[in-house]
Scaffold this active site. Structure first.
Site, PDB file in Angstrom:
ATOM      1  NE  ARG A 253      -3.363   2.774   1.431  1.00 35.00           N
ATOM      2  CZ  ARG A 253      -4.262   3.457   0.765  1.00 35.00           C
ATOM      3  NH1 ARG A 253      -4.641   3.090  -0.424  1.00 35.00           N
ATOM      4  NH2 ARG A 253      -4.802   4.520   1.302  1.00 35.00           N
TER       5      ARG A 253
ATOM      6  CB  CYS B 143      -3.575  -5.627   4.321  1.00 31.20           C
ATOM      7  SG  CYS B 143      -2.120  -6.266   5.153  1.00 31.20           S
TER       8      CYS B 143
ATOM      9  NE  ARG C 237      -5.510  -0.161   2.676  1.00 30.19           N
ATOM     10  CZ  ARG C 237      -4.523  -0.736   3.359  1.00 30.19           C
ATOM     11  NH1 ARG C 237      -4.144  -1.964   3.072  1.00 30.19           N
ATOM     12  NH2 ARG C 237      -3.906  -0.083   4.310  1.00 30.19           N
TER      13      ARG C 237
ATOM     14  CB  ILE D  88      -5.040   7.104  -3.843  1.00 30.45           C
ATOM     15  CG1 ILE D  88      -5.461   6.870  -5.296  1.00 30.45           C
ATOM     16  CG2 ILE D  88      -4.441   5.854  -3.249  1.00 30.45           C
ATOM     17  CD1 ILE D  88      -4.279   6.650  -6.228  1.00 30.45           C
ATOM     18  CG  ASP D  89     -10.405  10.480  -2.351  1.00 27.74           C
ATOM     19  OD1 ASP D  89     -10.043   9.405  -1.820  1.00 27.74           O
ATOM     20  OD2 ASP D  89     -11.139  11.305  -1.763  1.00 27.74           O
TER      21      ASP D  89
ATOM     22  CG  ASP E 251      -2.085  -1.546  11.309  1.00 28.59           C
ATOM     23  OD1 ASP E 251      -3.007  -1.729  10.498  1.00 28.59           O
ATOM     24  OD2 ASP E 251      -1.042  -0.922  11.018  1.00 28.59           O
TER      25      ASP E 251
HETATM   26  C1  UD1 Z   1      -4.161   3.230   7.670  1.00 28.12           C
HETATM   27  C2  UD1 Z   1      -4.085   3.602   9.124  1.00 28.12           C
HETATM   28  C3  UD1 Z   1      -2.707   3.262   9.618  1.00 28.12           C
HETATM   29  C4  UD1 Z   1      -2.470   1.776   9.338  1.00 28.12           C
HETATM   30  C5  UD1 Z   1      -2.718   1.400   7.877  1.00 28.12           C
HETATM   31  C6  UD1 Z   1      -2.650  -0.075   7.594  1.00 28.12           C
HETATM   32  C7  UD1 Z   1      -5.091   5.511  10.313  1.00 28.12           C
HETATM   33  C8  UD1 Z   1      -5.479   6.941  10.246  1.00 28.12           C
HETATM   34  N1  UD1 Z   1      -4.428   5.009   9.260  1.00 28.12           N
HETATM   35  O1  UD1 Z   1      -3.133   3.971   6.980  1.00 28.12           O
HETATM   36  O2  UD1 Z   1      -2.585   3.555  10.985  1.00 28.12           O
HETATM   37  O3  UD1 Z   1      -1.156   1.425   9.671  1.00 28.12           O
HETATM   38  O4  UD1 Z   1      -4.010   1.847   7.502  1.00 28.12           O
HETATM   39  O5  UD1 Z   1      -3.598  -0.759   8.263  1.00 28.12           O
HETATM   40  O6  UD1 Z   1      -5.311   4.839  11.304  1.00 28.12           O
HETATM   41  N2  UD1 Z   1      -9.002   7.658   2.728  1.00 28.12           N
HETATM   42  C9  UD1 Z   1      -9.739   8.304   1.772  1.00 28.12           C
HETATM   43  N3  UD1 Z   1      -9.073   8.856   0.712  1.00 28.12           N
HETATM   44  C10 UD1 Z   1      -7.712   8.805   0.579  1.00 28.12           C
HETATM   45  C11 UD1 Z   1      -6.975   8.141   1.582  1.00 28.12           C
HETATM   46  C12 UD1 Z   1      -7.647   7.577   2.638  1.00 28.12           C
HETATM   47  O7  UD1 Z   1     -10.973   8.387   1.854  1.00 28.12           O
HETATM   48  O8  UD1 Z   1      -7.168   9.340  -0.384  1.00 28.12           O
HETATM   49  C13 UD1 Z   1      -9.688   7.043   3.873  1.00 28.12           C
HETATM   50  C14 UD1 Z   1      -9.525   5.514   3.873  1.00 28.12           C
HETATM   51  O9  UD1 Z   1     -10.548   4.893   3.135  1.00 28.12           O
HETATM   52  C15 UD1 Z   1      -9.621   5.209   5.358  1.00 28.12           C
HETATM   53  C16 UD1 Z   1      -9.026   6.435   6.028  1.00 28.12           C
HETATM   54  O10 UD1 Z   1      -9.075   7.484   5.064  1.00 28.12           O
HETATM   55  O11 UD1 Z   1     -10.953   5.094   5.757  1.00 28.12           O
HETATM   56  C17 UD1 Z   1      -7.606   6.260   6.526  1.00 28.12           C
HETATM   57  O12 UD1 Z   1      -6.772   5.877   5.442  1.00 28.12           O
HETATM   58  P1  UD1 Z   1      -5.201   6.104   5.465  1.00 28.12           P
HETATM   59  O13 UD1 Z   1      -4.766   6.585   6.816  1.00 28.12           O
HETATM   60  O14 UD1 Z   1      -4.805   6.868   4.278  1.00 28.12           O
HETATM   61  O15 UD1 Z   1      -4.679   4.649   5.241  1.00 28.12           O
HETATM   62  P2  UD1 Z   1      -3.225   4.171   5.412  1.00 28.12           P
HETATM   63  O16 UD1 Z   1      -2.247   5.228   5.070  1.00 28.12           O
HETATM   64  O17 UD1 Z   1      -3.161   2.854   4.714  1.00 28.12           O
END
Ligand code: UD1
Length: 406
Positions: free
Chosen positions: A92, A116, A121, A123-124, A296
């Site tokens: 990711r 995962c 997931r 990326i907007d 996590d």
């Molecule tokens: C997230 C977790 C991180 C964890 C990882 C893997 C949080 C805030 N983040 O990080 O602790 O280690 O998963 O499990 O706890 N989202 C959007 N648009 C975007 C990016 C994200 O709507 O462009 C939303 C996602 O759908 C999600 C939330 O924001 O509901 C958090 O996502 P994000 O923190 O970006 O995910 P990771 O960086 O993978």
């Protein structure tokens, strides 16, 4: 494919030191591409995800050298390449290539990111941050042209979008503001690294002011992994033993310690975490951005709910419950309750099961440690993505565990 064979029912005792944080390491490895020079990274764990990230930056010409516990990354001379999907799809965090590549080469591509697979997931927000600096996104291509400082306002907390926003703002001449930043501890490790590379970054609450420009060689220490720490605390409790978990900042696990404390588990005072006793009462967790309960660790506490029951909710990844089907093979009983999952007190037994992802796989490992008799966990490779020397660490605590090729 690898499998773990576990003979469960053995209480764990002793001391275990956690490795460098995975979630701190990955943003730094990818952002090193935005720097021109040599980065010295102290305490990088030797785990699957780190190896893939180093291979990925190697595709751009980054030279990686290990010097004892330090890793040197030389990004003095790089060349642009299209991010190889066979590698980006494993992580990711490969989305961080977008910000770093835009700064270094003035262009980037949408990354076919993986990691995962527990939810869609999006990326907007990453793309909004890059676009606010003047990047133009057409199809899969992100073009830089003349990048400008900007004000980014995030609508929700995202670790990934905050990382891309910080990398790009740090590499653009002038002052940018990022509002609504994620405040996970690993965000501040990236901030230390970018500061060491020449950026000036200050935080007031969740608002970062970044004065960026040319980034050069830098140095950073990766702190101990709070998720690995919570995982070993859970293993200690699951087994009915008493393990001292060392090498990380205990305050980062406050919400986790509080939830388990409410269930009747006892914690010794001190810098390390020593937990003892089993959950005697039903307990609930609701995963939320830091300082909330870490998403996590949400799968990791599920097997501990087999003692007295509990309730799980995840506000970061609302559907992160697929792993409960796999735990069902070990006898863990659960049911959906709206957007929550209720876990019932359950007698666990050995099973043969397939690890669905990194943390879901660790949850199965816990169930196997709790169940009397021999269990097998297939697709253990996904667990090795995030846990350094896991069989050595658990064997050192008395667990009967081995890793074999299938
Ligand atoms: C997230 C977790 C991180 C964890 C990882 C893997 C949080 C805030 N983040 O990080 O602790 O280690 O998963 O499990 O706890 N989202 C959007 N648009 C975007 C990016 C994200 O709507 O462009 C939303 C996602 O759908 C999600 C939330 O924001 O509901 C958090 O996502 P994000 O923190 O970006 O995910 P990771 O960086 O993978």
């Amino acid at each position: 494919m690898k499998k773990l064979v576990i003979n469960g029912g053995v209480p764990l005792f002793g001391r275990v030191r956690v490795s460098g944080s995975k979630n701190a390491a990955l943003p730094i490895i990818f952002s090193s591409l935005a720097l021109r020079g040599i980065s010295r990274i102290k305490g990088l764990a030797d785990i699957g995800d780190v190896r893939v990230a180093l291979d990925l930056i190697g595709c751009y010409g980054a030279k990686v050298k290990r010097e004892g516990r330090d890793t040197l990354i030389d990004t003095t001379t790089l060349k642009y390449v299209s991010p190889p999907p066979e590698l980006t799809s494993m992580l990711r965090a490969s989305t961080y290539l977008m910000g770093a590549s835009l700064i270094r080469f003035g262009r980037a591509e949408l990354v076919n990111h993986g990691g995962c697979n527990f939810s869609a997931r999006p990326i907007d927000m990453h793309l909004d941050a890059l676009a606010s600096h003047g990047a133009v996104i057409a199809g899969d291509v992100i073009s830089g042209g003349r990048l400008v400082p900007s004000v980014v306002r995030f609508k929700k907390r995202s670790v990934g979008a905050t990382v891309n926003a910080l990398i790009s703002a740090a590499g653009i001449e002038g002052e940018s503001v990022i509002e609504g930043c994620a405040l996970e501890p690993h965000i501040f490790v990236l901030v230390d690294y970018l500061r060491s590379a020449g950026a000036s970054i200050s935080f007031v609450g969740d608002r970062a002011t970044v004065r960026g420009g040319e980034l050069s060689g830098a140095e950073v220490s990766i702190p101990g992994d709070m998720i690995e720490a919570g995982s070993y605390v859970a293993a200690s409790i699951a087994s009915g033993g008493r393990v001292q978990v060392q090498g990380f900042d205990r305050s980062e696990l406050s919400s986790f310690i509080e939830a388990l404390g409410a269930s009747g588990v006892s914690f010794e005072d001190g810098e390390d975490v020593v937990a003892y006793g089993k959950p005697a009462r039903r307990f609930s967790v609701c995963a939320a951005p830091y300082p909330g309960f870490p998403t996590d660790l949400q799968p990791v506490v599920a097997p501990l709910m087999s003692f007295a029951g509990g309730c799980l909710k995840d506000e970061v990844w609302r559907e992160r419950f697929g792993y409960l089907d796999g735990l069902g093979a070990f006898g863990l009983r659960s049911r959906a309750l709206g957007d929550m999952r209720e876990v019932f007190p359950s007698e666990l037994h050995p099973a043969r099961a397939y690890a669905p992802d990194l943390r879901g796989g660790f949850a199965m490992l816990l169930a196997a440690l709790m169940a009397d008799g021999e269990s097998e966990i297939y697709n253990a490779d996904v667990i090795l993505r995030g846990y350094e020397n896991i069989t050595e660490k658990l064997s050192g605590l008395g667990a009967e565990i081995s890793l074999c090729e299938m």
